[in-house]
Design a protein around this motif. Structure first.
Motif, PDB file in Angstrom:
ATOM      1  N   GLY A   1      22.748  70.836  83.917  1.00 36.62           N
ATOM      2  CA  GLY A   1      23.709  70.237  82.997  1.00 36.62           C
ATOM      3  C   GLY A   1      24.420  71.265  82.137  1.00 36.62           C
ATOM      4  O   GLY A   1      25.377  70.936  81.441  1.00 36.62           O
ATOM      5  N   GLY A   2      23.967  72.524  82.200  1.00 34.99           N
ATOM      6  CA  GLY A   2      24.627  73.586  81.454  1.00 34.99           C
ATOM      7  C   GLY A   2      25.826  74.126  82.208  1.00 34.99           C
ATOM      8  O   GLY A   2      26.126  73.710  83.341  1.00 34.99           O
ATOM      9  N   CYS A   3      26.519  75.079  81.591  1.00 29.71           N
ATOM     10  CA  CYS A   3      27.740  75.567  82.235  1.00 29.71           C
ATOM     11  C   CYS A   3      28.095  76.976  81.775  1.00 29.71           C
ATOM     12  O   CYS A   3      27.649  77.446  80.728  1.00 29.71           O
ATOM     13  CB  CYS A   3      28.910  74.635  81.965  1.00 29.71           C
ATOM     14  N   ILE A   4      28.908  77.621  82.605  1.00 29.49           N
ATOM     15  CA  ILE A   4      29.536  78.896  82.284  1.00 29.49           C
ATOM     16  C   ILE A   4      31.042  78.679  82.328  1.00 29.49           C
ATOM     17  O   ILE A   4      31.559  78.043  83.250  1.00 29.49           O
ATOM     18  CB  ILE A   4      29.134  79.989  83.288  1.00 29.49           C
ATOM     19  N   ILE A   5      31.743  79.186  81.306  1.00 25.60           N
ATOM     20  CA  ILE A   5      33.205  79.088  81.253  1.00 25.60           C
ATOM     21  C   ILE A   5      33.751  80.497  81.055  1.00 25.60           C
ATOM     22  O   ILE A   5      33.399  81.172  80.083  1.00 25.60           O
ATOM     23  CB  ILE A   5      33.676  78.162  80.125  1.00 25.60           C
ATOM     24  N   ASN A   6      34.585  80.946  81.970  1.00 28.58           N
ATOM     25  CA  ASN A   6      35.188  82.276  81.894  1.00 28.58           C
ATOM     26  C   ASN A   6      36.642  82.178  81.453  1.00 28.58           C
ATOM     27  O   ASN A   6      37.300  81.167  81.692  1.00 28.58           O
ATOM     28  CB  ASN A   6      35.108  82.958  83.261  1.00 28.58           C
ATOM     29  N   THR A   7      37.131  83.222  80.827  1.00 28.88           N
ATOM     30  CA  THR A   7      38.546  83.290  80.450  1.00 28.88           C
ATOM     31  C   THR A   7      39.272  84.207  81.418  1.00 28.88           C
ATOM     32  O   THR A   7      39.028  85.413  81.443  1.00 28.88           O
ATOM     33  CB  THR A   7      38.720  83.809  79.010  1.00 28.88           C
TER      34      THR A   7
ATOM     35  N   LYS B   1      24.587  86.713  84.974  1.00 26.29           N
ATOM     36  CA  LYS B   1      23.332  86.963  85.702  1.00 26.29           C
ATOM     37  C   LYS B   1      22.124  86.799  84.788  1.00 26.29           C
ATOM     38  O   LYS B   1      21.114  86.177  85.166  1.00 26.29           O
ATOM     39  CB  LYS B   1      23.379  88.371  86.289  1.00 26.29           C
ATOM     40  N   MET B   2      22.214  87.351  83.584  1.00 19.93           N
ATOM     41  CA  MET B   2      21.079  87.309  82.661  1.00 19.93           C
ATOM     42  C   MET B   2      20.887  85.950  82.018  1.00 19.93           C
ATOM     43  O   MET B   2      19.763  85.568  81.673  1.00 19.93           O
ATOM     44  CB  MET B   2      21.265  88.388  81.590  1.00 19.93           C
ATOM     45  N   ALA B   3      21.986  85.225  81.840  1.00 24.02           N
ATOM     46  CA  ALA B   3      21.893  83.918  81.175  1.00 24.02           C
ATOM     47  C   ALA B   3      21.410  82.816  82.098  1.00 24.02           C
ATOM     48  O   ALA B   3      20.744  81.870  81.648  1.00 24.02           O
ATOM     49  CB  ALA B   3      23.255  83.533  80.588  1.00 24.02           C
ATOM     50  N   LEU B   4      21.730  82.901  83.382  1.00 23.68           N
ATOM     51  CA  LEU B   4      21.452  81.789  84.289  1.00 23.68           C
ATOM     52  C   LEU B   4      19.994  81.321  84.283  1.00 23.68           C
ATOM     53  O   LEU B   4      19.754  80.098  84.325  1.00 23.68           O
ATOM     54  CB  LEU B   4      21.896  82.139  85.712  1.00 23.68           C
ATOM     55  N   PRO B   5      18.993  82.211  84.204  1.00 29.24           N
ATOM     56  CA  PRO B   5      17.613  81.707  84.143  1.00 29.24           C
ATOM     57  C   PRO B   5      17.334  80.855  82.901  1.00 29.24           C
ATOM     58  O   PRO B   5      16.320  80.130  82.867  1.00 29.24           O
ATOM     59  CB  PRO B   5      16.774  82.992  84.125  1.00 29.24           C
ATOM     60  N   HIS B   6      18.207  80.934  81.904  1.00 26.50           N
ATOM     61  CA  HIS B   6      17.995  80.198  80.649  1.00 26.50           C
ATOM     62  C   HIS B   6      18.973  79.033  80.481  1.00 26.50           C
ATOM     63  O   HIS B   6      18.984  78.392  79.429  1.00 26.50           O
ATOM     64  CB  HIS B   6      18.139  81.162  79.466  1.00 26.50           C
ATOM     65  N   ILE B   7      19.796  78.785  81.508  1.00 21.88           N
ATOM     66  CA  ILE B   7      20.748  77.665  81.458  1.00 21.88           C
ATOM     67  C   ILE B   7      20.124  76.484  82.179  1.00 21.88           C
ATOM     68  O   ILE B   7      19.888  76.538  83.390  1.00 21.88           O
ATOM     69  CB  ILE B   7      22.100  78.039  82.093  1.00 21.88           C
ATOM     70  N   PRO B   8      19.840  75.393  81.485  1.00 24.28           N
ATOM     71  CA  PRO B   8      19.209  74.238  82.134  1.00 24.28           C
ATOM     72  C   PRO B   8      20.207  73.467  82.989  1.00 24.28           C
ATOM     73  O   PRO B   8      21.421  73.688  82.920  1.00 24.28           O
ATOM     74  CB  PRO B   8      18.746  73.395  80.936  1.00 24.28           C
TER      75      PRO B   8
ATOM     76  N   GLY C   1      16.267  78.967  72.195  1.00 29.87           N
ATOM     77  CA  GLY C   1      15.316  78.532  73.213  1.00 29.87           C
ATOM     78  C   GLY C   1      15.936  78.320  74.584  1.00 29.87           C
ATOM     79  O   GLY C   1      15.228  78.176  75.575  1.00 29.87           O
ATOM     80  N   ARG C   2      17.248  78.305  74.657  1.00 28.53           N
ATOM     81  CA  ARG C   2      17.974  78.066  75.907  1.00 28.53           C
ATOM     82  C   ARG C   2      19.437  78.409  75.654  1.00 28.53           C
ATOM     83  O   ARG C   2      19.834  78.662  74.511  1.00 28.53           O
ATOM     84  CB  ARG C   2      17.861  76.604  76.347  1.00 28.53           C
ATOM     85  N   ILE C   3      20.235  78.385  76.708  1.00 25.98           N
ATOM     86  CA  ILE C   3      21.684  78.558  76.589  1.00 25.98           C
ATOM     87  C   ILE C   3      22.338  77.422  77.369  1.00 25.98           C
ATOM     88  O   ILE C   3      22.262  77.393  78.601  1.00 25.98           O
ATOM     89  CB  ILE C   3      22.128  79.928  77.145  1.00 25.98           C
ATOM     90  N   ASP C   4      22.940  76.494  76.675  1.00 25.94           N
ATOM     91  CA  ASP C   4      23.607  75.373  77.347  1.00 25.94           C
ATOM     92  C   ASP C   4      24.999  75.746  77.835  1.00 25.94           C
ATOM     93  O   ASP C   4      25.465  75.224  78.853  1.00 25.94           O
ATOM     94  CB  ASP C   4      23.721  74.167  76.395  1.00 25.94           C
TER      95      ASP C   4
ATOM     96  N   ARG D   1      21.796  92.556  77.791  1.00 27.39           N
ATOM     97  CA  ARG D   1      20.435  92.045  77.929  1.00 27.39           C
ATOM     98  C   ARG D   1      19.868  91.636  76.567  1.00 27.39           C
ATOM     99  O   ARG D   1      19.243  90.574  76.417  1.00 27.39           O
ATOM    100  CB  ARG D   1      19.551  93.101  78.582  1.00 27.39           C
ATOM    101  N   ALA D   2      20.107  92.480  75.574  1.00 27.95           N
ATOM    102  CA  ALA D   2      19.616  92.167  74.227  1.00 27.95           C
ATOM    103  C   ALA D   2      20.308  90.929  73.671  1.00 27.95           C
ATOM    104  O   ALA D   2      19.689  90.121  72.956  1.00 27.95           O
ATOM    105  CB  ALA D   2      19.846  93.367  73.305  1.00 27.95           C
ATOM    106  N   LEU D   3      21.585  90.772  73.989  1.00 30.05           N
ATOM    107  CA  LEU D   3      22.324  89.599  73.517  1.00 30.05           C
ATOM    108  C   LEU D   3      21.730  88.306  74.055  1.00 30.05           C
ATOM    109  O   LEU D   3      21.505  87.345  73.300  1.00 30.05           O
ATOM    110  CB  LEU D   3      23.792  89.715  73.933  1.00 30.05           C
ATOM    111  N   ILE D   4      21.453  88.276  75.355  1.00 26.40           N
ATOM    112  CA  ILE D   4      20.863  87.070  75.945  1.00 26.40           C
ATOM    113  C   ILE D   4      19.471  86.832  75.363  1.00 26.40           C
ATOM    114  O   ILE D   4      19.086  85.686  75.055  1.00 26.40           O
ATOM    115  CB  ILE D   4      20.816  87.183  77.477  1.00 26.40           C
ATOM    116  N   GLY D   5      18.705  87.908  75.173  1.00 32.74           N
ATOM    117  CA  GLY D   5      17.393  87.754  74.552  1.00 32.74           C
ATOM    118  C   GLY D   5      17.495  87.167  73.160  1.00 32.74           C
ATOM    119  O   GLY D   5      16.678  86.313  72.776  1.00 32.74           O
ATOM    120  N   ARG D   6      18.489  87.605  72.399  1.00 30.34           N
ATOM    121  CA  ARG D   6      18.674  87.079  71.049  1.00 30.34           C
ATOM    122  C   ARG D   6      19.036  85.598  71.089  1.00 30.34           C
ATOM    123  O   ARG D   6      18.540  84.796  70.275  1.00 30.34           O
ATOM    124  CB  ARG D   6      19.775  87.880  70.343  1.00 30.34           C
ATOM    125  N   ALA D   7      19.889  85.207  72.029  1.00 27.69           N
ATOM    126  CA  ALA D   7      20.285  83.802  72.137  1.00 27.69           C
ATOM    127  C   ALA D   7      19.083  82.920  72.468  1.00 27.69           C
ATOM    128  O   ALA D   7      18.905  81.839  71.886  1.00 27.69           O
ATOM    129  CB  ALA D   7      21.375  83.644  73.198  1.00 27.69           C
TER     130      ALA D   7
END
Length: 296
Positions: A183-189, A174-181, A131-134, A120-126
């Motif tokens: 056109g943004g994306c999630i990539i998992n390994t 879960k925590m990042a999605l509200p901040h992903i506009p 201002g967002r996470i693309d 949670r703190a990590l996403i808050g820091r980002a």
């Protein structure tokens, strides 16, 4: 006209081939002692502005695939916040140097993604920094070889594998999605292990199979929000995790049809492509980068 630098183009001989010197390290492992040294693209990766002015979060960005992705993203024009464990601070400083050398902002955060509040703190820091996470890259992982079978896998080890590889990915997504506009994306390994599990990596392979399912399910869930979710499935890759978790590194990667492990730089183009506009119609996909091992 003859192709330039044919040795570099040959996928078999482009990078070091086993046998390697046998080498072990304590977990989590460090880049410096590795022989041969991993190639993250320091002298070879050339960016083309594919991610200009985007904001990326990369877990496990201090070394290995994570460092290669951070470097490539920076050279493609993105600012990068990345995580590392406290013991990996020296490696993290080198990733920071590479990102800043590319002219982009680097934010190194000591974070254990097994802890929900640290996520949670990590996403808050980002969000505070960008201002967002693309782009969110869930890359950090834990494994420990157990050649003696399931009886040798302790509950503590099983918990650590699942908390690192699955819980961390779940919480951060879960925590990042509200901040992903849009056109943004999630990539998992994920891993070749998701499809062809090695017996000595049973718990790790199980977690990587779950990542495939999570990726495909989440992609359908958020498609209407304009967010894409994909994964990369590497084969054997020469990273500090190998000497830190494998009892024998001498022949590591020899089982791949190309006869060697990948270098981290050979993984980063997949993460760049999936994050770029060239992949805007690609979601719920697993991009296999296994060195020739066929996967479903």
């Amino acid at each position: 006209m003859a192709a330039r630098d044919p040795e570099r183009r040959d996928p078999v001989t482009a990078h070091p081939q086993p046998d390697f010197p046998d080498q072990q390290q304590a977990h989590p492992g460090w880049t410096g002692p590795m022989d041969p040294p991993p190639d993250h693209g320091e002298s070879s990766y050339v960016g083309h502005g594919a991610l200009q002015d985007r904001a990326a979060v990369v877990t496990g960005g201090d070394s290995g695939i994570g460092r290669a992705v951070a470097l490539a993203y920076a050279r493609e024009g993105a600012d990068v916040l990345f995580t590392h464990l406290p013991e990996e601070a020296a490696d993290a400083r080198e990733t920071t140097r590479l990102v800043e050398e590319a002219g982009r902002k680097a934010v190194a955060v000591s974070c254990d993604i097994r802890e929900e509040e640290q996520c949670r703190a990590l996403i808050g820091r980002a969000v505070e920094e960008f201002g967002r996470i693309d782009i969110l890259v869930n890359n950090a992982a834990y494994q420990m070889s157990q050649p003696d079978g399931i009886g040798a896998i302790s509950t503590e080890q099983f918990d650590r594998v699942m908390k690192t590889n699955l819980y961390g990915m779940f919480w951060l997504s879960k925590m990042a999605l509200p901040h992903i506009p849009r056109g943004g994306c999630i990539i998992n390994t994920t891993s070749v292990q998701a499809y062809k599990p090695s017996p000595h990596l049973l718990d790790y392979a199980t977690s990587k199979g779950a990542i495939v399912t999570f990726t495909q399910g989440l992609a359908r869930m958020v498609a209407e929000d304009g967010v894409r979710v994909n994964a990369v499935a590497p084969g054997p890759v020469w990273t500090p995790l190998i000497p830190a978790t494998m009892p024998d590194t001498k022949e590591f990667g020899k089982q791949a049809p190309l006869g060697r492990p990948a270098q981290p730089v050979e993984m980063s183009p997949a993460y760049v492509f999936l994050a770029s506009d060239r992949a805007r119609f690609i979601t719920a996909e697993i991009l296999n980068a296994t060195g020739g091992t066929p996967l479903p």
